[in-house]
Design a protein around this motif. Structure first.
Motif, PDB file in Angstrom:
ATOM      1  N   ALA A  17       0.544  13.452  -1.397  1.00  0.00           N
ATOM      2  CA  ALA A  17      -0.454  12.387  -1.459  1.00  0.00           C
ATOM      3  C   ALA A  17      -1.854  13.000  -1.503  1.00  0.00           C
ATOM      4  CB  ALA A  17      -0.317  11.471  -0.254  1.00  0.00           C
ATOM      5  N   GLY A  18      -2.659  12.530  -2.445  1.00  0.00           N
ATOM      6  CA  GLY A  18      -4.017  13.027  -2.590  1.00  0.00           C
ATOM      7  C   GLY A  18      -4.138  14.298  -3.416  1.00  0.00           C
ATOM      8  N   GLU A  19      -3.040  14.836  -3.892  1.00  0.00           N
ATOM      9  CA  GLU A  19      -3.076  16.089  -4.652  1.00  0.00           C
ATOM     10  C   GLU A  19      -3.478  15.815  -6.104  1.00  0.00           C
ATOM     11  OE1 GLU A  19      -0.324  20.139  -5.013  1.00  0.00           O
ATOM     12  OE2 GLU A  19       0.574  18.226  -4.413  1.00  0.00           O
TER      13      GLU A  19
ATOM     14  N   VAL B  24       0.865  -1.184   0.000  1.00  0.00           N
ATOM     15  CA  VAL B  24       0.000   0.000   0.000  1.00  0.00           C
ATOM     16  C   VAL B  24       0.898   1.230   0.000  1.00  0.00           C
ATOM     17  CG1 VAL B  24      -1.774   1.301   1.226  1.00  0.00           C
ATOM     18  CG2 VAL B  24      -1.832  -1.197   1.246  1.00  0.00           C
ATOM     19  N   ILE B  25       0.583   2.200  -0.852  1.00  0.00           N
ATOM     20  CA  ILE B  25       1.334   3.451  -0.878  1.00  0.00           C
ATOM     21  C   ILE B  25       0.374   4.611  -0.619  1.00  0.00           C
ATOM     22  CG2 ILE B  25       3.074   2.544  -2.454  1.00  0.00           C
ATOM     23  CD1 ILE B  25       1.716   4.073  -4.707  1.00  0.00           C
ATOM     24  N   ARG B  26       0.923   5.722  -0.098  1.00  0.00           N
ATOM     25  CA  ARG B  26       0.106   6.909   0.149  1.00  0.00           C
ATOM     26  C   ARG B  26      -0.078   7.738  -1.115  1.00  0.00           C
ATOM     27  NH1 ARG B  26       2.399  10.455   2.770  1.00  0.00           N
ATOM     28  NH2 ARG B  26       4.520   9.632   2.841  1.00  0.00           N
ATOM     29  N   GLY B  27       0.953   7.731  -1.976  1.00  0.00           N
ATOM     30  CA  GLY B  27       0.831   8.447  -3.235  1.00  0.00           C
ATOM     31  C   GLY B  27       1.630   9.723  -3.324  1.00  0.00           C
ATOM     32  N   GLU B  28       2.581   9.933  -2.427  1.00  0.00           N
ATOM     33  CA  GLU B  28       3.444  11.107  -2.538  1.00  0.00           C
ATOM     34  C   GLU B  28       4.523  10.844  -3.590  1.00  0.00           C
ATOM     35  OE1 GLU B  28       7.080  13.086  -0.120  1.00  0.00           O
ATOM     36  OE2 GLU B  28       5.341  12.491   1.091  1.00  0.00           O
TER      37      GLU B  28
ATOM     38  N   LYS C 241      -7.297  10.338  -3.798  1.00  0.00           N
ATOM     39  CA  LYS C 241      -6.196   9.736  -4.539  1.00  0.00           C
ATOM     40  C   LYS C 241      -5.307  10.808  -5.154  1.00  0.00           C
ATOM     41  CE  LYS C 241      -9.119   5.790  -5.728  1.00  0.00           C
ATOM     42  NZ  LYS C 241      -8.508   4.904  -4.737  1.00  0.00           N
ATOM     43  N   THR C 242      -4.057  10.436  -5.391  1.00  0.00           N
ATOM     44  CA  THR C 242      -3.140  11.304  -6.119  1.00  0.00           C
ATOM     45  C   THR C 242      -3.444  11.182  -7.605  1.00  0.00           C
ATOM     46  OG1 THR C 242      -1.442  10.908  -4.449  1.00  0.00           O
ATOM     47  CG2 THR C 242      -0.726  11.841  -6.552  1.00  0.00           C
ATOM     48  N   MET C 243      -3.570  12.301  -8.283  1.00  0.00           N
ATOM     49  CA  MET C 243      -3.942  12.257  -9.699  1.00  0.00           C
ATOM     50  C   MET C 243      -3.098  13.248 -10.495  1.00  0.00           C
ATOM     51  SD  MET C 243      -7.724  12.478 -11.453  1.00  0.00           S
ATOM     52  CE  MET C 243      -8.029  14.198 -11.006  1.00  0.00           C
ATOM     53  N   ILE C 244      -2.524  12.749 -11.581  1.00  0.00           N
ATOM     54  CA  ILE C 244      -1.765  13.584 -12.512  1.00  0.00           C
ATOM     55  C   ILE C 244      -2.446  13.491 -13.868  1.00  0.00           C
ATOM     56  CG2 ILE C 244       0.453  13.985 -13.620  1.00  0.00           C
ATOM     57  CD1 ILE C 244       1.797  12.685 -11.238  1.00  0.00           C
TER      58      ILE C 244
END
Length: 723
Positions: free
Chosen positions: A512-514, A481-485, A675-678
Motif C-alpha cells: 500500500a502506498g508503493e 475503503v481500501i489500503r491499496g495492497e 497512494k498506490t500507483m502503477i
C-alpha cells in the motif's frame, strides 16, 4: 444537506453532490431485514435522475438486496402495519421510513435519512401534512438454498417470457373481450338471415326496425370492445417493451469482458433485432392468435344452417394450414440467413464510420465499398426470396378464402333448389365463411414475421445467457475503503479465443502506498496486469488479492470506485467536458470542489478557463473536438476526480508535450504521495515518479527491484528474455 463551493461555468451554474434520501431509506429497510447492502451495489447500472434513485427504479434496486418492493397509493392511517417498515414518499421529493403508528396518541415512529439510523417520534398530523399519498412496501424474499428438494426450488424466470407473463391479467381481459367480439360477429349473419327469411316475405317493417336497433346496439358494443382490446394489448406490449429493453441494456452493460462480442456492429444489430420481437407481440399478432379458436365456432354455426356448406370451409382451413406448414422450413432458413447477412453488413458500416479517418488515410474506400456491395447484393436476393415465400402464403390464404366463399355459394344454390336452405341462410353462411377463414389467413400471414422474431429471440437469448460481472444472488464483500495492497499469486490469464497466455504464473506484491513502474516490450502483459486489478478479467489460474482479499469477492462497482485508471487508448463520450469527467459519478455524485481539483491536476485548467463554455464545452463524438493530448488529460481527470487510493496509469503522457508532461508529473507527485500507483510506460522521464520497477517479458516477471538498480541492469543488458 451539505452546501459545497460552486464551480463557475459558462452559465454560472453550480453543482454539488446531493443526498439520495430514497436510496438511504432502502438501505435502512434492508438493514431492518438483515440484508447487508452498499449504495454502489444497489444502484450500479441503474438509470438515476440527477444521481438519485427514483420511485420507478426503486423496485429494481430493492431486488438486488433480496427484497421485493411495490409502490402503492394509500392514506397514511390505512397503511398495513404488518408490512412495516414502509418507505413514505414525502413532499417535495423527500422520503422517510415509517416504523410504526400510534393512532391513539397521534404519533408516528420514523427514520429520517438526514438523521442516520436514529428513530424519531413525530406528530401524526405533521407527517400527514408532508405525506405525498404514496408509499413503498418492501419485504424480504424467501431464499432457497441447496438443502431444498429440487421440486421445491424456484425456477429461474426466462428474461422474455417471464415479463410477458407479468401482464397475464391484461391478456386475460383481452381473451374475454375477444370472446364477446366473436360472439357479436354472429349477430350480423343472423340479422341478414332473419331479414331475408322473415321480414322481406312478410313485409314486416316493424320487425325490421327492431332487428336494426338490436344490431346497431351490438355493433356499438363491438366497436367499444375492439378499441378496449387493442388498448389493452398495446398497454401490455408497452409495459413489456420497457422492462425488456431495460433488462437487455443492463445485461449488455454488465457483460464480463471475456464475453464481449467480437464485432460491435454485429452485436448492435443483434440488439436492434429486438424491434422485430416487439412488433410481433403487438396487437395484430395477439388478436390474430386469440381469434383462431373461434374458427371452429363459426364452422359449427355454418353446419347448423346447412351441413353441406361447412365442407368447403373445413377443406379451405386444412389447405391453408398445410401450405403454411410446408413453407415454414424455407421461411426459417431465409429469416436466419437474412439476419446473419444484415448483422455482418451492419458490422461493416459501424467499423467504417467509427474509423473513417483511418479508411481515408489508407485509401481503403474501394475495399470496404466492395465488401458493402457484396453483402447488400446477397441481402437483397435473400430478402426478396423471403418476401416471395411470405407473400405466397398470404396470397394463397386470400385465394383460399375467396374460393371457399364461391364454393359455399355454389353448394348453397343447390341446397335452395332442393328446398334444404333459404336465401337468408345462404347469405348468412357466406358471411360466416369469410369470418371463419379470416383468422386463418391472418395467422398464415404472420408466419414470416414469426420466423424473423424467432430468429431474433434466439440471438437475444444468446446475449442474455452471457456471463455478467454481478450475477443475481451473488454476495460481495463490502469494502468502501481500501489500503491499496495488491498481490498476484501465481496468476495466469489467457484471453478468449487466444492460444497463447497473456500472463504466465505471475507472483508479485505491491505494498500500500508503493509507486511501481511496469516495463517491457509491446504485448508482454503490462496492460493485462492493470485489467486484472480492475477486475475486468478473471485469471484463468491463481488469484489477484486486494488488501489480502480475493478480487472476485469485491463488488466491481465499489472496487473501481477506489481505482483511478488512465487507459492507453482514451475513449470519450459525446457530450460536455463535465459529463466526460464525472461519467462514473454514480449514486454518490461528484462535488464541484473535486471536479475543479481534477481539472487542475490533469492540466485542463487553461482549456476550461479560456473556453467560453468552461466545463460545459462540447467534446464531440469520441472526443473529436479535442486534441490527443487534451483527450489524455480528460482521462487523467477522470482517474483523479474521485480521489482513489489506487492509480493505474497506462502510458498517461504518450500524447502530451514536454511542458504538459512536466506539469502533470509535478501535480501527480503531490496528489499520489500516500497512494498506490502503477505506471505502465516506455518513457524514462516518468520513472522519476516511482521507487520500484518490474520488468515483464512474454507474460512473466523477469526483473523486480529498486528503480535505480533495475535501470542500471537494463542499461547493461543484464536482464534477459523470459523462457
Amino acid at each position: 444537506m451539505t452546501q459545497r463551493e460552486p464551480l463557475e461555468s459558462s452559465e454560472g451554474s453550480s453543482r454539488s453532490a446531493v443526498q439520495d434520501e430514497l436510496l438511504e431509506c432502502l438501505q435502512t429497510v434492508a438493514s431492518c431485514h438483515d440484508r447487508a447492502t452498499t449504495a454502489e451495489s444497489l444502484t450500479a447500472g441503474l438509470p438515476l435522475e440527477q444521481g438519485r434513485l427514483t420511485p420507478g427504479v426503486f423496485p429494481r434496486a430493492a431486488s438486488r438486496a433480496g427484497l421485493s418492493a411495490r409502490l402503492v397509493k394509500s392514506r397514511l392511517v390505512q397503511l398495513n402495519p404488518a408490512l412495516f417498515p414502509v418507505v413514505l414518499l414525502l413532499e417535495p421529493g423527500r422520503a422517510c421510513v415509517l416504523l410504526g403508528l400510534d393512532l391513539k396518541a397521534r404519533k408516528a415512529r420514523v427514520i429520517f435519512p438526514e438523521l442516520g439510523d436514529a428513530e424519531s417520534e413525530v406528530a401524526l398530523d405533521g407527517l400527514q401534512a408532508s405525506y405525498s399519498g404514496q408509499a413503498i412496501y418492501v419485504r424480504p424474499r424467501f431464499h432457497f438454498d441447496a438443502r431444498g428438494p429440487e421440486v421445491n426450488r424456484q425456477r429461474s424466470r426466462h428474461w422474455f417470457w417471464g415479463v410477458i407473463r407479468e401482464n397475464r391479467k391484461l391478456y386475460r381481459d383481452v381473451i374475454a373481450g375477444s370472446v364477446m367480439i366473436n360472439l357479436f360477429a354472429v349477430a350480423m349473419p343472423l340479422f341478414v338471415l332473419n331479414v331475408y327469411d322473415r321480414v322481406v316475405p312478410n313485409h314486416a317493417t316493424e320487425t325490421l326496425w327492431v332487428l336494426a336497433i338490436g344490431i346497431f346496439v351490438v355493433l356499438c358494443f363491438d366497436l367499444a370492445l375492439r378499441l378496449m382490446r387493442n388498448a389493452f394489448v398495446d398497454l401490455a406490449a408497452s409495459r413489456a417493451d420497457v422492462k425488456l429493453s431495460s433488462s437487455i441494456m443492463a445485461r449488455v452493460l454488465g457483460l464480463r469482458m471475456e464475453a464481449r462480442p467480437a464485432s460491435t456492429g454485429s452485436f448492435a444489430a443483434t440488439l436492434q433485432s429486438f424491434e422485430s420481437v416487439r412488433a410481433f407481440i403487438g396487437s395484430a399478432t395477439v388478436v390474430a392468435l386469440v381469434d383462431l379458436p373461434f374458427v371452429l365456432m363459426f364452422a359449427g354455426i355454418i353446419a347448423l344452417i346447412g351441413p353441406p356448406l361447412v365442407i368447403p370451409v373445413l377443406v379451405g382451413i386444412v389447405f391453408v394450414l398445410l401450405y403454411a406448414l410446408a413453407a415454414q422450413g424455407k421461411l426459417h432458413e431465409l429469416s436466419e440467413t437474412t439476419w446473419r447477412v444484415s448483422a455482418q453488413r451492419n458490422a461493416t458500416l459501424v467499423e467504417s464510420v467509427s474509423q473513417l479517418e483511418t479508411v481515408k488515410t489508407l485509401r481503403a474506400e474501394s475495399r470496404i465499398q466492395g465488401i458493402w456491395e457484396k453483402a447488400s447484393a446477397y441481402l437483397s436476393r435473400t430478402a426478396a426470396q423471403l418476401r416471395l415465400v411470405s407473400s405466397s402464403v398470404s396470397s394463397v390464404a386470400l385465394w383460399a378464402q375467396h374460393s371457399v366463399a364461391v364454393c359455399v355459394i355454389i353448394i348453397g344454390v343447390y341446397q335452395i333448389i332442393e328446398g334444404n336452405l333459404t336465401q337468408g341462410g345462404l347469405i348468412a353462411a357466406y358471411l360466416l365463411s369469410s369470418r371463419a377463414m379470416a383468422p386463418i389467413s391472418q395467422a398464415a400471414a404472420l408466419l414470416a414475421q414469426y420466423h424473423q422474431s424467432s430468429t431474433a429471440l434466439q440471438s437475444l437469448n444468446g446475449v442474455m445467457e452471457r456471463p455478467v460481472e454481478r450475477p443475481e444472488g451473488k454476495a460481495f464483500v463490502s469494502r468502501p475503503v481500501i489500503r491499496g495492497e495488491i498481490r498476484f499469486d501465481k496468476v495466469s490469464l489467457r484471453y478468449p479465443e487466444q492460444e497463447n497466455e497473456a500472463l504466465r504464473d505471475v507472483s508479485l506484491t505491491i505494498q500500500a502506498g508503493e509507486k511501481v513502474a511496469l516495463l517491457g516490450r509491446i504485448g508482454c502483459g503490462k496492460t493485462t496486469l492493470n485489467k486484472l486489478v480492475l477486475g475486468l478479467y478473471e485469471p484463468t489460474a491463481g488469484a489477484v488479492m486486494i488488501d489480502g482479499v480475493d478480487l472476485r469477492q469485491f463488488d466491481p462497482i465499489q472496487l473501481r470506485r477506489q481505482i483511478g485508471y488512465v487507459p492507453q487508448d482514451v475513449s470519450l463520450f459525446y457530450g460536455t467536458l463535465r459529463e466526460n469527467i464525472v461519467a462514473g459519478g454514480g449514486a454518490e455524485g461528484v462535488d464541484d470542489e473535486a471536479l475543479l481539483r481534477a481539472i487542475r491536476l490533469s492540466g485542463l485548467e487553461h482549456l476550461v478557463n479560456t473556453h467560453p463554455q468552461g466545463v460545459d464545452l462540447p467534446v464531440g463524438e469520441r472526443g473529436q473536438a479535442l486534441s490527443g493530448g487534451q483527450r489524455q488529460s480528460v482521462a487523467v481527470a477522470r482517474a483523479l476526480v474521485h480521489d482513489p487510493q489506487v492509480l493505474l496509469l497506462d502510458e498517461p503522457t504518450s500524447s502530451m508535450d514536454h511542458t504538459s508532461e512536466e506539469a502533470f508529473k509535478a501535480n501527480l507527485k503531490s496528489f499520489a504521495r500516500a497512494k498506490t500507483m502503477i505506471v505502465v510506460t516506455h518513457r524514462t522521464s516518468l520513472l522519476s515518479l516511482v521507487d520500484r520497477i518490474i520488468v515483464i517479458d512474454a507474460g512473466r516477471v523477469v526483473a523486480d527491484g529498486p528503480r535505480d538498480k533495475v535501470v542500471e541492469a537494463l542499461r547493461k543488458g543484464q536482464i534477459g528474455r523470459a523462457r
